[in-house]
Design an enzyme around this catalytic site. Structure first.
Site, PDB file in Angstrom:
ATOM      1  N   SER A   1       3.761 -21.839  10.164  1.00  0.00           N
ATOM      2  CA  SER A   1       3.434 -22.947   9.270  1.00  0.00           C
ATOM      3  C   SER A   1       3.560 -24.274  10.007  1.00  0.00           C
ATOM      4  CB  SER A   1       4.420 -22.926   8.100  1.00  0.00           C
ATOM      5  OG  SER A   1       4.247 -24.062   7.288  1.00  0.00           O
TER       6      SER A   1
ATOM      7  N   THR B   1      -1.405 -28.201  -1.018  1.00  0.00           N
ATOM      8  CA  THR B   1      -0.006 -28.144  -0.569  1.00  0.00           C
ATOM      9  C   THR B   1       0.694 -29.375  -1.136  1.00  0.00           C
ATOM     10  OG1 THR B   1      -0.564 -26.858   1.364  1.00  0.00           O
ATOM     11  CG2 THR B   1       1.511 -28.014   1.483  1.00  0.00           C
TER      12      THR B   1
ATOM     13  N   ARG C   1       8.974 -18.666   2.703  1.00  0.00           N
ATOM     14  CA  ARG C   1       7.606 -18.482   3.197  1.00  0.00           C
ATOM     15  C   ARG C   1       7.103 -17.086   2.829  1.00  0.00           C
ATOM     16  NH1 ARG C   1       3.125 -21.246   4.939  1.00  0.00           N
ATOM     17  NH2 ARG C   1       2.310 -20.532   6.947  1.00  0.00           N
TER      18      ARG C   1
END
Ligand code: DON
Length: 561
Positions: free
Chosen positions: A438, A367, A94
């Site tokens: 997230s 995404t 991340r």
């Protein structure tokens, strides 16, 4: 005595090897959001790579051919299962907030959030984690060198890929922001306009950056000429990255979150994702009901009420565990979920405003998720992102690297929703070096009968899509059903049930409204789930790609492994 125990051990280990040998899928499978990425993974499996090498190849290929979804300028979570010893880990690549980031960096002098500042432009970009993650996966879990697994992506960047309708839609959505950055505009638009279908996107600078990465590993990206160009480009456009930020970036290995539901073992993303915890909480609440015995309106009602409660906890308690003490044990415990379930009333909604909170919906357009199973039983579920379509719409000159705008996943101000409509507070406030919270939820579901690998993009709605997929699996259905079933979602705030056109019939809508649900039908579908199921009872492997996207799922031998 010694000899006998040695002989016994030998017998035991032979026995387990025999069992392990039987417990292998007959074929491998890859489901990804783009045919060229699935092809890249198959090429690497055919070349003797395992699922982890294929994951490197698929991630890197997606970085090239789905530039609106993920990339080496972004990050993600790779959930791995190693067949040899059952080891499971989440590789956390991340993005991190730059060291010069601060809590109020997106607020104006009056303390209000400046619209767009955490979404468009260089200040929106976190420090990328994907290159570090790919290097880590190749080094510690793969069989092939990183440079081999990156080859298909380098080729695709050099030779180009062809624009399709999906690309056009997303480029249209972000056209203004792409026009604002000369590099991004040059690469991803055609003379400043949305490219025609069939137009070839060639990324020569990205090919060169990927080549440096292939040659030097992380040093080819986080140090040296590429790092310098990245930092120069970011700072030239108002960003705050430094060479130190890049040099200091490290992946983290996290213990995945586990839950049990009706004999299924769920393994999913750990913080800084909220996915595993929210899934565990919702499933634990739902375990208090016999869902099959409920009529369909009551079943939908309790599922929505469990979503509301899990997302309420998300907004208060979840953030980067390196910075905030996330109460993981409590939030995933069946006892706590039992208390939450007790507050669910069957004859009416619990308005979100009545749930004590703290000042605390996205398109599913971008995404990406992919799932891989290899012939040895190794598996990968990975969800990768640059956040909004085409991320921050900035490419630092000479790098070809499209920057993420993952900083928007922080809570810029308590109670003010981000682009996904999510609210948060201290747990997810901006701090230097911190990872934004997230929703990405790469997930395995396992029982003696089989193994499921699934996940999807979709911002805040990722977790509820995975929940509906798991419930559909528990009901006995296969991947083609999980990826295509109509979806609905509640995220605490706003206090609204969003649903796809065919999720409820007219009577269902009326009955849910009568219980007090505030229903909002969406104009278009959302999500892009990529799923695999290995049915151990009949030895079959199934793979499916969401019909809402252009994904490609393949099951086959793909050469030797
Ligand atoms: O990490 C997250 O939760 C978001 N950055 C994911 C964004 C996303 O899925 C956008 N797709 N619609």
């Amino acid at each position: 005595m010694r000899l006998r125990s040695g002989a016994f051990l030998l017998f035991v280990s032979c026995f387990f090897q025999a069992v392990a040998a039987v417990d292998r899928p007959p074929v491998a499978a890859i489901a990804s959001a783009h045919p060229l990425a699935t092809q890249a993974g198959m090429e690497i499996l055919a070349d003797g790579g395992n699922a982890f090498d294929a994951a490197v190849a698929v991630s890197a290929a997606l970085a090239v051919v789905e530039p609106y979804s993920s990339g080496i300028g972004g990050g993600g979570f790779w959930l791995l299962h190693r067949a040899r010893d059952g080891f499971e880990v989440m590789v956390d690549g991340r993005e991190k907030a730059p060291l010069a980031a601060s809590r109020d960096m997106y607020l104006d002098a009056a303390g209000e959030v400046v619209p767009g500042l955490s979404v468009d432009g260089a200040l929106a970009a976190g420090i990328p984690g994907e290159p570090a993650a790919l290097d880590h996966i190749a080094r510690y879990y793969g069989r092939l060198p990183l440079a081999r697994s990156l080859q298909p992506a380098i080729r695709l960047a050099r030779e180009g890929f062809v624009v399709d309708a999906r690309y056009r839609k997303l480029a249209q959505f972000r056209q203004a922001a792409l026009q604002n950055d000369s590099q991004a505009g040059d690469i991803f638009l055609q003379a400043g306009e949305v490219p025609d279908e069939g137009y070839r996107i060639v990324q020569a600078d990205l090919a060169a950056t990927l080549t440096a990465f292939a040659r030097f590993g992380t040093a080819g990206f986080y140090r040296g000429p590429v790092a310098r160009k990245l930092v120069d480009g970011v700072r030239a456009e108002g960003g705050i990255w430094t060479l130190d930020d890049l040099r200091q970036y490290r992946v983290a290995e996290r213990v995945p979150v586990q839950a049990e539901y009706q004999g299924l073992r769920i393994t999913s993303a750990a913080p800084p994702s909220s996915g595993g915890i929210a899934l565990a909480a919702m499933l634990n609440m739902l375990a208090n009901y016999d869902l099959h015995a409920l009529d369909s309106v009551s079943r939908t009602h309790v599922i929505i009420e469990s979503m509301r409660r899990a997302y309420r906890d998300r907004s208060i308690f979840l953030g980067d565990p390196d910075f905030f003490p996330v109460p993981l044990k409590r939030l995933t415990s069946p006892a706590y979920a039992g208390q939450l379930a007790q507050s669910i009333q069957m004859d009416r909604v619990t308005p979100s405003s009545s749930l004590p909170g703290r000042d605390s919906s996205s398109g599913g357009r971008d995404t990406t998720h992919f799932s891989i199973l290899d012939g040895a039983g190794n598996r990968v579920a990975a969800t990768l992102s640059i956040n909004y379509p085409f991320g921050a719409c900035v490419v630092p000159a000479g790098t070809g690297v499209l920057l993420n705008d993952e900083m928007d996943d922080f809570s810029a101000k308590p109670g003010v929703p981000n682009v996904h409509g999510l609210v948060g507070a201290d747990a997810n406030a901006i701090e230097p070096g911190k990872r934004p919270l997230s929703s990405m939820s790469p997930t395995f579901v396992e029982s003696d009968e089989g193994v499921a690998i699934l996940g999807t993009p979709g911002g805040s709605r990722i977790i509820t899509m995975v929940l509906l997929g798991i419930l559909d699996h528990a009901a006995g259905n296969r991947p083609d059903s999980w990826v295509s079933l109509p979806r609905y979602h509640h995220q605490y705030l706003p206090d609204v049930v969003q649903y796809e056109a065919n999720a409820f019939d007219e009577d269902g809508v009326r009955a849910l409204a009568a219980l007090g649900h505030n229903l909002k039908q969406l104009d278009s579908g959302y999500g892009n789930m990529q799923a695999i199921y290995w049915d151990r009872s009949n030895g079959q492997v199934y793979a499916a790609s969401d019909p809402r996207g252009v994904g490609d799922s393949r099951v086959g031998l793909f050469g030797r492994q």
